[in-house]
Scaffold this motif. Structure first.
Motif, PDB file in Angstrom:
ATOM      1  N   THR A  15      36.403  50.109  21.608  1.00 62.45           N
ATOM      2  CA  THR A  15      36.482  49.546  22.954  1.00 62.45           C
ATOM      3  C   THR A  15      35.562  48.345  23.096  1.00 62.45           C
ATOM      4  O   THR A  15      35.918  47.346  23.716  1.00 62.45           O
ATOM      5  CB  THR A  15      36.120  50.616  23.993  1.00 62.45           C
ATOM      6  N   ALA A  16      34.367  48.437  22.526  1.00 61.53           N
ATOM      7  CA  ALA A  16      33.390  47.361  22.669  1.00 61.53           C
ATOM      8  C   ALA A  16      33.857  46.074  22.004  1.00 61.53           C
ATOM      9  O   ALA A  16      33.515  44.985  22.461  1.00 61.53           O
ATOM     10  CB  ALA A  16      32.053  47.793  22.082  1.00 61.53           C
ATOM     11  N   PHE A  17      34.637  46.169  20.943  1.00 61.06           N
ATOM     12  CA  PHE A  17      35.081  44.986  20.226  1.00 61.06           C
ATOM     13  C   PHE A  17      36.531  44.624  20.533  1.00 61.06           C
ATOM     14  O   PHE A  17      37.148  43.837  19.829  1.00 61.06           O
ATOM     15  CB  PHE A  17      34.887  45.175  18.716  1.00 61.06           C
ATOM     16  N   SER A  18      37.085  45.179  21.610  1.00 61.03           N
ATOM     17  CA  SER A  18      38.465  44.921  21.980  1.00 61.03           C
ATOM     18  C   SER A  18      38.507  43.941  23.149  1.00 61.03           C
ATOM     19  O   SER A  18      37.906  44.180  24.198  1.00 61.03           O
ATOM     20  CB  SER A  18      39.145  46.236  22.371  1.00 61.03           C
ATOM     21  N   LEU A  19      39.220  42.844  22.970  1.00 60.55           N
ATOM     22  CA  LEU A  19      39.371  41.856  24.031  1.00 60.55           C
ATOM     23  C   LEU A  19      40.139  42.438  25.211  1.00 60.55           C
ATOM     24  O   LEU A  19      39.816  42.177  26.370  1.00 60.55           O
ATOM     25  CB  LEU A  19      40.087  40.611  23.492  1.00 60.55           C
ATOM     26  N   LYS A  20      41.124  43.258  24.914  1.00 59.92           N
ATOM     27  CA  LYS A  20      41.917  43.893  25.958  1.00 59.92           C
ATOM     28  C   LYS A  20      41.046  44.781  26.852  1.00 59.92           C
ATOM     29  O   LYS A  20      41.189  44.786  28.083  1.00 59.92           O
ATOM     30  CB  LYS A  20      43.004  44.729  25.288  1.00 59.92           C
ATOM     31  N   ALA A  21      40.127  45.526  26.255  1.00 56.14           N
ATOM     32  CA  ALA A  21      39.245  46.394  27.029  1.00 56.14           C
ATOM     33  C   ALA A  21      38.315  45.570  27.917  1.00 56.14           C
ATOM     34  O   ALA A  21      38.078  45.927  29.083  1.00 56.14           O
ATOM     35  CB  ALA A  21      38.433  47.284  26.099  1.00 56.14           C
ATOM     36  N   TRP A  22      37.788  44.473  27.405  1.00 60.23           N
ATOM     37  CA  TRP A  22      36.892  43.637  28.208  1.00 60.23           C
ATOM     38  C   TRP A  22      37.620  42.977  29.368  1.00 60.23           C
ATOM     39  O   TRP A  22      37.071  42.823  30.463  1.00 60.23           O
ATOM     40  CB  TRP A  22      36.201  42.595  27.337  1.00 60.23           C
ATOM     41  N   ILE A  23      38.871  42.585  29.164  1.00 60.48           N
ATOM     42  CA  ILE A  23      39.669  42.040  30.264  1.00 60.48           C
ATOM     43  C   ILE A  23      39.890  43.129  31.321  1.00 60.48           C
ATOM     44  O   ILE A  23      39.813  42.871  32.526  1.00 60.48           O
ATOM     45  CB  ILE A  23      41.005  41.463  29.749  1.00 60.48           C
ATOM     46  N   GLY A  24      40.143  44.349  30.870  1.00 59.06           N
ATOM     47  CA  GLY A  24      40.308  45.464  31.799  1.00 59.06           C
ATOM     48  C   GLY A  24      39.042  45.717  32.609  1.00 59.06           C
ATOM     49  O   GLY A  24      39.105  45.943  33.829  1.00 59.06           O
ATOM     50  N   PHE A  25      37.879  45.657  31.951  1.00 57.83           N
ATOM     51  CA  PHE A  25      36.614  45.824  32.672  1.00 57.83           C
ATOM     52  C   PHE A  25      36.408  44.687  33.669  1.00 57.83           C
ATOM     53  O   PHE A  25      35.900  44.894  34.772  1.00 57.83           O
ATOM     54  CB  PHE A  25      35.426  45.879  31.706  1.00 57.83           C
ATOM     55  N   GLY A  26      36.824  43.486  33.307  1.00 56.98           N
ATOM     56  CA  GLY A  26      36.724  42.352  34.229  1.00 56.98           C
ATOM     57  C   GLY A  26      37.599  42.531  35.463  1.00 56.98           C
ATOM     58  O   GLY A  26      37.186  42.241  36.578  1.00 56.98           O
ATOM     59  N   VAL A  27      38.825  43.022  35.240  1.00 55.71           N
ATOM     60  CA  VAL A  27      39.736  43.265  36.372  1.00 55.71           C
ATOM     61  C   VAL A  27      39.169  44.357  37.276  1.00 55.71           C
ATOM     62  O   VAL A  27      39.203  44.243  38.506  1.00 55.71           O
ATOM     63  CB  VAL A  27      41.147  43.637  35.852  1.00 55.71           C
ATOM     64  N   LEU A  28      38.628  45.420  36.676  1.00 57.83           N
ATOM     65  CA  LEU A  28      38.010  46.484  37.477  1.00 57.83           C
ATOM     66  C   LEU A  28      36.817  45.959  38.270  1.00 57.83           C
ATOM     67  O   LEU A  28      36.628  46.315  39.440  1.00 57.83           O
ATOM     68  CB  LEU A  28      37.577  47.639  36.582  1.00 57.83           C
ATOM     69  N   GLY A  29      36.018  45.104  37.650  1.00 58.89           N
ATOM     70  CA  GLY A  29      34.873  44.515  38.350  1.00 58.89           C
ATOM     71  C   GLY A  29      35.312  43.623  39.506  1.00 58.89           C
ATOM     72  O   GLY A  29      34.709  43.651  40.584  1.00 58.89           O
ATOM     73  N   ALA A  30      36.370  42.850  39.304  1.00 61.16           N
ATOM     74  CA  ALA A  30      36.876  41.988  40.378  1.00 61.16           C
ATOM     75  C   ALA A  30      37.413  42.826  41.531  1.00 61.16           C
ATOM     76  O   ALA A  30      37.174  42.509  42.704  1.00 61.16           O
ATOM     77  CB  ALA A  30      37.975  41.067  39.842  1.00 61.16           C
ATOM     78  N   ALA A  31      38.089  43.910  41.212  1.00 64.17           N
ATOM     79  CA  ALA A  31      38.602  44.793  42.265  1.00 64.17           C
ATOM     80  C   ALA A  31      37.448  45.421  43.039  1.00 64.17           C
ATOM     81  O   ALA A  31      37.498  45.528  44.275  1.00 64.17           O
ATOM     82  CB  ALA A  31      39.482  45.883  41.657  1.00 64.17           C
ATOM     83  N   TRP A  32      36.418  45.820  42.345  1.00 64.94           N
ATOM     84  CA  TRP A  32      35.251  46.421  42.986  1.00 64.94           C
ATOM     85  C   TRP A  32      34.564  45.412  43.906  1.00 64.94           C
ATOM     86  O   TRP A  32      34.193  45.751  45.023  1.00 64.94           O
ATOM     87  CB  TRP A  32      34.302  46.930  41.910  1.00 64.94           C
TER      88      TRP A  32
END
Length: 148
Positions: free
Chosen positions: A55-72
């Motif tokens: 997960t830490a080295f996955s670009l897809k996971a980091w984009i998902g964390f970014g989307v979750l942060g924007a929603a928050w």
């Protein structure tokens, strides 16, 4: 593979420190250190470390964390604006109506009722201030009591 190696090294170091602590006759602390040092090995064996590394080295996971942060952040911003403005228009109208209805209709009527005459309407006369001589009479009585 590197994450598993690091976790194994951390566990080995923790168990070594626990052994030295037990040698110094601090068995409770040694047992606690051994328990903490076994946690990384348990995480490696359950596969959590592998999943976290993927997960830490996955670009897809980091984009998902970014989307979750924007929603928050959007959620927090809308809550702040709602608190500042007092809610939506419907909510403000309902609150204003509730405030208007909360006041009792007879609240402005006098508490003595209609039968009270003009004597009741007059404010009571203020008591006159005591004369300065009356103020010192208590002190004089105390002094006389003590023979002064």
């Amino acid at each position: 593979m590197i994450a598993e190696t690091v976790c194994s090294a951390v566990s080995a170091a923790g168990l070594g420190i626990a052994a030295v602590t037990a040698y110094r006759k601090r068995f409770l602390t040694a047992a606690r250190l051994a328990a903490y040092s076994l946690v990384p090995v348990g995480l490696v064996l359950t596969g959590v470390v592998g999943w976290a590394a993927d997960t830490a080295f996955s670009l897809k996971a980091w984009i998902g964390f970014g989307v979750l942060g924007a929603a928050w952040l959007m959620f927090l911003a809308t809550r702040a604006v709602e608190r500042r403005t007092g809610g939506t228009r419907k909510e403000r109208k309902a609150a204003k109506a509730a405030r208007r209805d909360a006041v009792a209709p007879a609240a402005s009527a006098p508490s003595l009722g209609q039968g009270a005459g003009p004597a009741a309407a007059k404010p009571a006369a203020k008591p006159k201030a005591a004369a300065p001589a009356d103020d010192f009479s208590d002190i004089e009585a105390i002094l006389k009591k003590h023979g002064i």
